[in-house]
Structures are given as C-alpha cells and as structure tokens.
Design a protein around this motif. Structure first.
Motif, PDB file in Angstrom:
ATOM      1  N   SER A  13     -23.327  20.686 -26.129  1.00  0.00           N
ATOM      2  CA  SER A  13     -23.489  20.002 -24.855  1.00  0.00           C
ATOM      3  C   SER A  13     -22.101  19.579 -24.403  1.00  0.00           C
ATOM      4  O   SER A  13     -21.330  19.040 -25.206  1.00  0.00           O
ATOM      5  CB  SER A  13     -24.340  18.744 -25.021  1.00  0.00           C
ATOM      6  N   GLY A  14     -21.805  19.818 -23.149  1.00  0.00           N
ATOM      7  CA  GLY A  14     -20.513  19.384 -22.619  1.00  0.00           C
ATOM      8  C   GLY A  14     -20.027  20.321 -21.531  1.00  0.00           C
ATOM      9  O   GLY A  14     -20.674  21.304 -21.214  1.00  0.00           O
ATOM     10  N   ARG A  15     -18.879  19.937 -20.957  1.00  0.00           N
ATOM     11  CA  ARG A  15     -18.278  20.760 -19.910  1.00  0.00           C
ATOM     12  C   ARG A  15     -17.357  21.802 -20.506  1.00  0.00           C
ATOM     13  O   ARG A  15     -16.637  21.506 -21.474  1.00  0.00           O
ATOM     14  CB  ARG A  15     -17.445  19.872 -18.981  1.00  0.00           C
ATOM     15  N   GLU A  16     -17.347  22.998 -19.922  1.00  0.00           N
ATOM     16  CA  GLU A  16     -16.421  24.026 -20.421  1.00  0.00           C
ATOM     17  C   GLU A  16     -14.997  23.805 -19.911  1.00  0.00           C
ATOM     18  O   GLU A  16     -14.028  24.168 -20.574  1.00  0.00           O
ATOM     19  CB  GLU A  16     -16.918  25.421 -20.001  1.00  0.00           C
TER      20      GLU A  16
ATOM     21  N   ASN B 181     -27.073  19.735 -32.223  1.00  0.00           N
ATOM     22  CA  ASN B 181     -26.506  19.729 -30.873  1.00  0.00           C
ATOM     23  C   ASN B 181     -25.144  19.027 -30.935  1.00  0.00           C
ATOM     24  O   ASN B 181     -25.077  17.816 -31.111  1.00  0.00           O
ATOM     25  CB  ASN B 181     -27.479  18.997 -29.939  1.00  0.00           C
TER      26      ASN B 181
ATOM     27  N   CYS C  44     -21.984  17.619 -29.286  1.00  0.00           N
ATOM     28  CA  CYS C  44     -21.499  17.209 -27.965  1.00  0.00           C
ATOM     29  C   CYS C  44     -19.977  17.266 -27.982  1.00  0.00           C
ATOM     30  O   CYS C  44     -19.314  16.459 -28.633  1.00  0.00           O
ATOM     31  CB  CYS C  44     -22.013  15.811 -27.643  1.00  0.00           C
TER      32      CYS C  44
ATOM     33  N   TYR D 176     -17.923  16.209 -23.972  1.00  0.00           N
ATOM     34  CA  TYR D 176     -19.159  15.678 -23.411  1.00  0.00           C
ATOM     35  C   TYR D 176     -18.954  14.288 -22.815  1.00  0.00           C
ATOM     36  O   TYR D 176     -18.290  13.427 -23.414  1.00  0.00           O
ATOM     37  CB  TYR D 176     -20.240  15.585 -24.506  1.00  0.00           C
TER      38      TYR D 176
ATOM     39  N   GLU E 127     -22.640  14.870 -17.288  1.00  0.00           N
ATOM     40  CA  GLU E 127     -23.875  15.639 -17.500  1.00  0.00           C
ATOM     41  C   GLU E 127     -24.863  15.379 -16.360  1.00  0.00           C
ATOM     42  O   GLU E 127     -25.469  16.303 -15.829  1.00  0.00           O
ATOM     43  CB  GLU E 127     -24.520  15.264 -18.847  1.00  0.00           C
TER      44      GLU E 127
ATOM     45  N   ASP F 278     -23.405  16.900 -13.102  1.00  0.00           N
ATOM     46  CA  ASP F 278     -23.523  18.366 -13.140  1.00  0.00           C
ATOM     47  C   ASP F 278     -24.968  18.783 -12.881  1.00  0.00           C
ATOM     48  O   ASP F 278     -25.232  19.755 -12.159  1.00  0.00           O
ATOM     49  CB  ASP F 278     -23.047  18.923 -14.493  1.00  0.00           C
TER      50      ASP F 278
ATOM     51  N   LEU G 223     -30.277  19.384 -17.648  1.00  0.00           N
ATOM     52  CA  LEU G 223     -29.293  18.766 -18.552  1.00  0.00           C
ATOM     53  C   LEU G 223     -28.664  19.878 -19.395  1.00  0.00           C
ATOM     54  O   LEU G 223     -29.144  21.010 -19.400  1.00  0.00           O
ATOM     55  CB  LEU G 223     -29.976  17.706 -19.422  1.00  0.00           C
ATOM     56  N   TYR G 224     -27.572  19.571 -20.102  1.00  0.00           N
ATOM     57  CA  TYR G 224     -26.884  20.637 -20.860  1.00  0.00           C
ATOM     58  C   TYR G 224     -27.843  21.315 -21.829  1.00  0.00           C
ATOM     59  O   TYR G 224     -27.791  22.527 -22.016  1.00  0.00           O
ATOM     60  CB  TYR G 224     -25.683  20.063 -21.611  1.00  0.00           C
ATOM     61  N   GLN G 225     -28.693  20.530 -22.503  1.00  0.00           N
ATOM     62  CA  GLN G 225     -29.725  21.088 -23.378  1.00  0.00           C
ATOM     63  C   GLN G 225     -31.035  20.382 -23.051  1.00  0.00           C
ATOM     64  O   GLN G 225     -31.039  19.181 -22.805  1.00  0.00           O
ATOM     65  CB  GLN G 225     -29.384  20.850 -24.868  1.00  0.00           C
TER      66      GLN G 225
END
Ligand code: IPE
Ligand code: IPE
Ligand code: MG
Length: 233
Positions: free
Chosen positions: A97-100, A127, A129, A132, A137, A140, A162-164
C-alpha cells in the motif's frame, strides 16, 4: 463475536533508537527490524489472522537524511528480491500500500517481483505500507472516484478505491513508546483496539504479541452498541 482478530496492523517504530542504544548506526536497527518482521509475519499469519498490515516507510519519512533513506530503499530492494522465496515457502501473499511516486524503478521492480511471485499464496496477506500516508490514500481514492464519474459512493465501493481492499483493522499495535498514529491507516483503524508498547520494534517478539492478544480478547468491543447480555439488568 469472534475473539481473535482478523486484521492485525503494526506501526513498527523504534529501530533507530534500538541501534543507538547499542552505539550502532540507525541502519543496524533497520536491518534487525526486518528480521523481526520476517519472524513475526510468519507467526501471526499462522494463527487465525488473515491480514497483517505493517508500516515500513511513511510518505513523511522522505524528510530523513539522504543516507538513511537510501539505506532503507536498498534494504527494501535486497529483501524483496532475495527473500521472496521465504514468503513463498511460508505461503504468505505479499501486497503493498502506498504511492509509487518518489520510489525508484529498482524499488518498484523489487516490489512487483515479490508481489507477483506470491500472489497465489493462501496462508494470509502481508500488506506492507511503503511510501504510505493515510491522507494521500484517501485523496488518491477521491481523485480516482472523480475520474470514474461515479454518482454515489458506498462504504463497500469506497473500500475498492483504497490501495488494498482489506477488512477493517481489529488490532493495531505501535511499538517504540510514541502514542500517535503518524498518518497510518486512519480510515481502516476506525474501530481498532489500539496498543502502544514501550518495546522497540527489533525486540518485539511472538511472546509479547501473545500478551497483547490476551489483553485484546478481554476488551469489550461494542462498536457503539451495548452488550446487554453482559449486564445483569
Ligand atoms: C521505524 O523506526 C522504521 C521507519 C520509520 C522506517 P524509526 O527509524 O522511526 O526508529 P526511531 O523511532 O527513530 O527509533
Ligand atoms: C512512523 O514512524 C512511520 C513508520 C513506522 C514507517 P516515525 O518514526 O516516522 O513516526 P514519527 O515521526 O515519530 O511520528
Ligand atoms: Mg520512529
């Protein structure tokens, strides 16, 4: 109501102080923290827990020195590239989970590798993070909802943005003395039982986790209701 948690989350804090206490560089603590994570994820996911979320690197952690950030990034590359076999053997599915944004190609490549190698594993989900931030999140998710021209959002449909798409957190543990969430899964922690431990993360082990679990089971999770059977009136 099930007494064992389904989703456990850990803010793994205190690696740097653990190393400093031993007159070692902070990086030594990060290395040790990864070993602790390895053992703990195996232990926790072998119980009835189906998801373990861990906070490995926050969006704010980029404020640290270049030396520390690049050590951590290299550690991620090394661990995800070399240790996917461990998670594979343990039947653990690894997701992130997080931003690339701000992550290098090499880090992203290592993340993709462990994610795709372990995607069919069934013991439980780890998972991680990484890069993150809970505020990002949510933002986004909102921006993607706007892009999709969605008319109405429900709790179920929001979760998918959500991311996951994970169950809500039941048990949230923060090691390392601080009593704050530091931008970690604010939405998912809405009804989490929270434990703040003084133990520095590299010293956290299955024995202490079991103690937390015992305490967790004694807590009365009311979710805003009242357990009438428990009262004698
Ligand atoms: C947690 O340990 C790991 C990361 C944030 C990457 P810290 O590095 O925050 O350790 P302390 O809190 O300085 O001891
Ligand atoms: C939270 O720890 C982030 C992670 C554990 C990855 P920090 O050490 O960054 O948190 P603060 O700065 O003490 O709030
Ligand atoms: Mg810290």
């Amino acid at each position: 109501m099930k007494k064992t948690p389904n989703h456990v989350a850990i803010i793994l804090d205190g690696n740097g102080r653990w190393a400093e206490k031993r007159n070692k560089k902070r990086s030594f603590g990060h290395k040790e923290g990864f070993e602790t994570l390895k053992k703990l994820s195996q232990y926790i996911l072998n119980s009835e827990v189906s998801v373990l979320s861990v906070y490995a690197f926050s969006t704010e952690n980029f404020k640290r020195s270049e030396e520390e950030v690049s050590f951590l990034m290299n550690l991620f590359i090394e661990k995800f590239t070399k240790e996917f076999e461990y998670y594979q053997k343990e039947n653990i599915k690894v997701v992130f989970s997080g931003r690339e944004t701000n992550l290098s190609k090499d880090v992203l490549k290592a993340m993709n590798k462990i994610q795709s190698m372990t995607k069919n594993n069934t013991l439980g989900t780890l998972n991680i993070c990484l890069n993150y931030g809970s505020n990002y999140e949510i933002i986004d998710a909102c921006n993607n909802i706007i892009k999709d021209n969605v008319d109405e959002v429900t709790i179920e449909s929001f979760n998918k943005y959500l991311y996951q798409d994970l169950p809500m957190i039941d048990l949230l543990i923060r090691t390392g003395k601080e009593k704050r969430l530091s931008n970690f899964m604010l939405y998912q922690a809405a009804y989490a039982e929270i434990f703040f431990l003084d133990t520095l993360f590299p010293d956290f082990d299955s024995k202490e986790y079991e103690k937390v679990l015992e305490d967790y089971k004694k807590r009365d999770r009311r979710f805003g209701g009242i357990n009438y059977e428990k009262k004698n009136n």
